[in-house]
Enzyme design. Structure first.
Site, PDB file in Angstrom:
ATOM      1  N   TYR A 168     -17.202   1.337 -36.669  1.00 19.69           N
ATOM      2  CA  TYR A 168     -16.403   0.627 -37.679  1.00 19.69           C
ATOM      3  C   TYR A 168     -15.621   1.621 -38.527  1.00 19.69           C
ATOM      4  O   TYR A 168     -14.421   1.431 -38.785  1.00 19.69           O
ATOM      5  CB  TYR A 168     -17.346  -0.215 -38.537  1.00 19.69           C
ATOM      6  CG  TYR A 168     -16.684  -0.950 -39.681  1.00 19.69           C
ATOM      7  CD1 TYR A 168     -15.870  -2.060 -39.451  1.00 19.69           C
ATOM      8  CD2 TYR A 168     -16.891  -0.559 -41.011  1.00 19.69           C
ATOM      9  CE1 TYR A 168     -15.282  -2.752 -40.507  1.00 19.69           C
ATOM     10  CE2 TYR A 168     -16.312  -1.242 -42.069  1.00 19.69           C
ATOM     11  CZ  TYR A 168     -15.502  -2.340 -41.809  1.00 19.69           C
ATOM     12  OH  TYR A 168     -14.921  -3.014 -42.865  1.00 19.69           O
ATOM     13  N   THR A 183     -19.608 -10.742 -48.832  1.00 23.36           N
ATOM     14  CA  THR A 183     -19.066 -11.849 -48.034  1.00 23.36           C
ATOM     15  C   THR A 183     -20.012 -12.032 -46.854  1.00 23.36           C
ATOM     16  O   THR A 183     -21.028 -11.331 -46.736  1.00 23.36           O
ATOM     17  CB  THR A 183     -17.677 -11.476 -47.506  1.00 23.36           C
ATOM     18  OG1 THR A 183     -17.840 -10.290 -46.698  1.00 23.36           O
ATOM     19  CG2 THR A 183     -16.698 -11.177 -48.629  1.00 23.36           C
ATOM     20  N   ASP A 222      -5.568 -17.296 -38.967  1.00 25.72           N
ATOM     21  CA  ASP A 222      -6.952 -16.975 -38.624  1.00 25.72           C
ATOM     22  C   ASP A 222      -7.286 -17.588 -37.268  1.00 25.72           C
ATOM     23  O   ASP A 222      -6.618 -18.524 -36.821  1.00 25.72           O
ATOM     24  CB  ASP A 222      -7.897 -17.554 -39.711  1.00 25.72           C
ATOM     25  CG  ASP A 222      -9.213 -16.797 -39.831  1.00 25.72           C
ATOM     26  OD1 ASP A 222      -9.409 -16.117 -40.853  1.00 25.72           O
ATOM     27  OD2 ASP A 222     -10.054 -16.882 -38.897  1.00 25.72           O
ATOM     28  N   ASP A 248      -4.859 -15.237 -33.315  1.00 22.23           N
ATOM     29  CA  ASP A 248      -5.792 -14.164 -32.954  1.00 22.23           C
ATOM     30  C   ASP A 248      -4.981 -12.879 -33.064  1.00 22.23           C
ATOM     31  O   ASP A 248      -4.047 -12.662 -32.282  1.00 22.23           O
ATOM     32  CB  ASP A 248      -6.310 -14.377 -31.528  1.00 22.23           C
ATOM     33  CG  ASP A 248      -7.236 -13.242 -31.085  1.00 22.23           C
ATOM     34  OD1 ASP A 248      -7.273 -12.177 -31.744  1.00 22.23           O
ATOM     35  OD2 ASP A 248      -7.907 -13.424 -30.055  1.00 22.23           O
ATOM     36  N   VAL A 249      -5.325 -12.018 -34.028  1.00 24.97           N
ATOM     37  CA  VAL A 249      -4.478 -10.845 -34.301  1.00 24.97           C
ATOM     38  C   VAL A 249      -4.427  -9.861 -33.133  1.00 24.97           C
ATOM     39  O   VAL A 249      -3.561  -8.985 -33.107  1.00 24.97           O
ATOM     40  CB  VAL A 249      -4.921 -10.084 -35.581  1.00 24.97           C
ATOM     41  CG1 VAL A 249      -4.709 -10.935 -36.823  1.00 24.97           C
ATOM     42  CG2 VAL A 249      -6.360  -9.589 -35.481  1.00 24.97           C
ATOM     43  N   THR A 289     -32.192  -4.106 -39.995  1.00 25.55           N
ATOM     44  CA  THR A 289     -32.670  -4.394 -38.635  1.00 25.55           C
ATOM     45  C   THR A 289     -32.735  -3.131 -37.779  1.00 25.55           C
ATOM     46  O   THR A 289     -33.660  -2.959 -36.989  1.00 25.55           O
ATOM     47  CB  THR A 289     -31.734  -5.429 -37.954  1.00 25.55           C
ATOM     48  OG1 THR A 289     -31.681  -6.584 -38.785  1.00 25.55           O
ATOM     49  CG2 THR A 289     -32.234  -5.812 -36.566  1.00 25.55           C
TER      50      THR A 289
HETATM   51  N1  LIG Z   1     -16.938  -7.387 -47.042  1.00 18.50           N
HETATM   52  C1  LIG Z   1     -16.950  -6.070 -47.179  1.00 18.50           C
HETATM   53  O1  LIG Z   1     -17.900  -5.477 -47.693  1.00 18.50           O
HETATM   54  C2  LIG Z   1     -15.758  -5.252 -46.729  1.00 18.50           C
HETATM   55  C3  LIG Z   1     -15.674  -3.936 -47.170  1.00 18.50           C
HETATM   56  C4  LIG Z   1     -14.595  -3.160 -46.768  1.00 18.50           C
HETATM   57  C5  LIG Z   1     -13.624  -3.700 -45.951  1.00 18.50           C
HETATM   58  N2  LIG Z   1     -13.730  -4.986 -45.533  1.00 18.50           N
HETATM   59  C6  LIG Z   1     -12.673  -5.498 -44.676  1.00 18.50           C
HETATM   60  O2  LIG Z   1     -12.076  -6.620 -45.310  1.00 18.50           O
HETATM   61  C7  LIG Z   1     -11.611  -7.541 -44.316  1.00 18.50           C
HETATM   62  C8  LIG Z   1     -12.199  -8.906 -44.587  1.00 18.50           C
HETATM   63  O3  LIG Z   1     -13.607  -8.807 -44.563  1.00 18.50           O
HETATM   64  P1  LIG Z   1     -14.576 -10.016 -45.005  1.00 18.50           P
HETATM   65  O4  LIG Z   1     -15.741  -9.417 -45.646  1.00 18.50           O
HETATM   66  O5  LIG Z   1     -13.790 -11.067 -45.695  1.00 18.50           O
HETATM   67  O6  LIG Z   1     -15.029 -10.537 -43.551  1.00 18.50           O
HETATM   68  P2  LIG Z   1     -15.394 -12.015 -43.058  1.00 18.50           P
HETATM   69  O7  LIG Z   1     -16.084 -11.837 -41.765  1.00 18.50           O
HETATM   70  O8  LIG Z   1     -16.077 -12.770 -44.128  1.00 18.50           O
HETATM   71  O9  LIG Z   1     -13.959 -12.692 -42.806  1.00 18.50           O
HETATM   72  C9  LIG Z   1     -13.108 -12.181 -41.816  1.00 18.50           C
HETATM   73  C10 LIG Z   1     -12.071 -13.211 -41.452  1.00 18.50           C
HETATM   74  O10 LIG Z   1     -11.269 -12.653 -40.409  1.00 18.50           O
HETATM   75  C11 LIG Z   1     -11.135 -13.609 -39.351  1.00 18.50           C
HETATM   76  N3  LIG Z   1     -10.945 -12.948 -38.068  1.00 18.50           N
HETATM   77  C12 LIG Z   1     -11.841 -12.208 -37.370  1.00 18.50           C
HETATM   78  N4  LIG Z   1     -11.306 -11.817 -36.200  1.00 18.50           N
HETATM   79  C13 LIG Z   1     -10.027 -12.306 -36.168  1.00 18.50           C
HETATM   80  C14 LIG Z   1      -8.985 -12.241 -35.216  1.00 18.50           C
HETATM   81  N5  LIG Z   1      -9.131 -11.618 -34.040  1.00 18.50           N
HETATM   82  N6  LIG Z   1      -7.805 -12.840 -35.508  1.00 18.50           N
HETATM   83  C15 LIG Z   1      -7.657 -13.503 -36.699  1.00 18.50           C
HETATM   84  N7  LIG Z   1      -8.627 -13.622 -37.619  1.00 18.50           N
HETATM   85  C16 LIG Z   1      -9.800 -13.020 -37.354  1.00 18.50           C
HETATM   86  C17 LIG Z   1     -12.446 -14.388 -39.416  1.00 18.50           C
HETATM   87  O11 LIG Z   1     -12.344 -15.655 -38.759  1.00 18.50           O
HETATM   88  C18 LIG Z   1     -12.665 -14.508 -40.917  1.00 18.50           C
HETATM   89  O12 LIG Z   1     -12.005 -15.621 -41.467  1.00 18.50           O
HETATM   90  C19 LIG Z   1     -11.998  -6.940 -42.972  1.00 18.50           C
HETATM   91  O13 LIG Z   1     -10.921  -6.209 -42.439  1.00 18.50           O
HETATM   92  C20 LIG Z   1     -13.135  -6.004 -43.333  1.00 18.50           C
HETATM   93  O14 LIG Z   1     -13.298  -4.986 -42.391  1.00 18.50           O
HETATM   94  C21 LIG Z   1     -14.771  -5.774 -45.911  1.00 18.50           C
END
Ligand SMILES: NC(=O)c1ccc[n+]([C@@H]2O[C@H](COP(=O)([O-])OP(=O)(O)OC[C@H]3O[C@@H](n4cnc5c(N)ncnc54)[C@H](O)[C@@H]3O)[C@@H](O)[C@H]2O)c1
Length: 276
Positions: A170, A207, A39, A65-66, A219
């Site tokens: 997105y 989350t 992360d 950083d991915v 918003t």
């Molecule tokens: N929460 C939802 O409702 C939801 C629904 C569908 C899909 N998703 C997908 O699930 C995944 C996780 O979502 P989440 O809700 O846990 O989000 P979140 O924002 O709570 O967590 C995301 C994590 O990814 C890390 N991150 C962000 N950019 C990064 C980078 N460049 N390199 C490495 N790490 C990085 C952040 O630091 C964080 O720890 C994402 O791909 C999101 O698009 C989430």
């Protein structure tokens, strides 16, 4: 031993410091895998790995950083060093920036493309290089001659399967994750990498990202309040509720396991039926 058991498996989860990724790391560990969390959030990621260790799991953190090629080139050997191999990669790191199309900000859209699309593509690249035959994460044949089952799970979104206002950019990036998954599975098969590649489409989970999405939808004027935005999603969901982190994490464990040994190039909705 159950085909869903991951004892002895080695897993890397990007974006595993919090949210869904943290839940996936916990679920993979609960199924028996050793895990590395990768992360950009170093403090948070180290704390999450520590909390996993306190719960009895083998867990480490690596900074990544991915979107950065050199980041992957450093993190992957570190992760393989911690784990002693690599069997499972979960490309979970992602970001969401809500906007109506009439207000699209090029910098914000580019950032989503970088993290969600480029980040997943680089994960596939470095995951394949590590896990294919002869790769530094590939541990060869198991005792008895059975070949290792290697798996990549990409995290797409219900946003790739429906049209919901406010998330066009997105949704485009998550549709790209879907297609990356299919082509990756085809290349892995054609070139004999021995890596199954699948994706999941999670529904809305509260989350930090999920909660922020509900706030942002209010918003920009799509709903009177974040609660009504979340309520609208639940109303579109046959199972009648939002997702919970373990709902998504357990599906990832399944796709990573031997129980999914004949599944590749698939997208699994884990959305309570919202995207059907
Ligand atoms: N929460 C939802 O409702 C939801 C629904 C569908 C899909 N998703 C997908 O699930 C995944 C996780 O979502 P989440 O809700 O846990 O989000 P979140 O924002 O709570 O967590 C995301 C994590 O990814 C890390 N991150 C962000 N950019 C990064 C980078 N460049 N390199 C490495 N790490 C990085 C952040 O630091 C964080 O720890 C994402 O791909 C999101 O698009 C989430």
């Amino acid at each position: 031993m159950s085909v869903y058991d991951l004892t002895g498996r080695k897993a890397l989860v990007t974006g595993g410091a919090r949210g869904l990724g943290e839940g996936m790391a916990r679920a993979l560990a609960a199924a028996g895998a050793s895990v590395v969390i990768a992360d950009i959030r170093e403090d948070l990621g180290k704390a999450t790995a520590e909390s996993l260790r306190q719960a009895g799991a083998a867990a480490e953190f690596v900074a990544l950083d991915v979107t950065a090629e050199d980041g992957w080139a450093q993190a992957m050997p570190q992760a393989i060093g911690h784990l002693g191999g690599l069997d499972i990669l979960v490309n979970n790191a992602g970001i969401e920036i809500t906007s109506l199309l009439v207000d699209v900000d090029p910098a914000e859209l580019r950032r989503m493309l970088e993290v969600n699309v480029l980040g997943t593509a680089l994960g596939l690249k470095h995951g394949f290089r590590a896990m294919r035959p002869g790769g530094p994460g590939n541990r060869g044949e198991r005792p008895g001659g059975a070949s290792q089952d290697h798996a990549i799970v990409n995290i797409s979104s219900v946003a790739a399967t429906i049209a919901f206002p406010g998330i066009a950019g997105y949704s485009a990036t998550k549709s790209a994750v879907d297609r990356l998954t299919r082509v990756a599975a085809a290349e892995s098969g054609r070139l004999g990498y021995g890596v199954r590649v699948n994706c999941v489409y999670p529904g809305l989970v509260p989350t930090e990202m999920g909660n922020q999405l509900a706030v942002d939808c209010a918003t920009i004027g799509l709903f009177p309040s974040p609660q009504e935005a979340a309520g609208a999603v639940a109303g579109l969901t046959p199972l009648g509720r939002l997702g919970e982190v373990p709902d998504i994490a357990d599906a990832v464990v399944f796709l990573a396991s031997e129980g999914a040994r004949f599944i590749t190039g698939a997208g699994l909705p884990v959305d309570g039926g919202m995207g059907m």
